[in-house]
Write an enzyme that holds these catalytic residues in place. Sequence first.
Site: not given
Length: 154
Positions: A86, A123
């Site tokens: 994470g 992204y």
Amino acid sequence: MCLTLKDVNHSNWRDVAALRVAEEQVPFIESNSYSIAQSMFEPNWKMVALYDGELLVGFAMYGVSKEDQSVWLDRFMIDVSFQGKGYAKRFVEIIINQIKKIYQCDELYLSVVMENNAAISLYEKVGFKFTGEIDDTEVIIGNVMKLELNNYNQ
């Protein structure tokens, strides 16, 4: 998690240089050692070490392109030992907000190798979109992605 960005400096540059991506990711990003050397000769790039508390987990480099004054997230990596925990999305968001404060720009660019599916997914989740341009100014050639910072509210 207590995530922070710290300058890469005389006390941590060796640890940053020792960070590694997974073997299959090596073709997708310049080494941290190369990036550290580059920033010494191209002072328009700022290096930051990515920490969770006192634990070094990654590295990033950002700055202004000398060619056209655009702002780039030029390097971003999480060490192989900390991938899948994470860190990537959280650090990308922290870095984007830092870049917004420093440069007060409307757009942020990066380049990514098309085979790097994990990076592309990351992204795109934060709002980057492909521009159709190729970045051939670095050792590793990539496809350019852009984030409109006026619409970014993380």
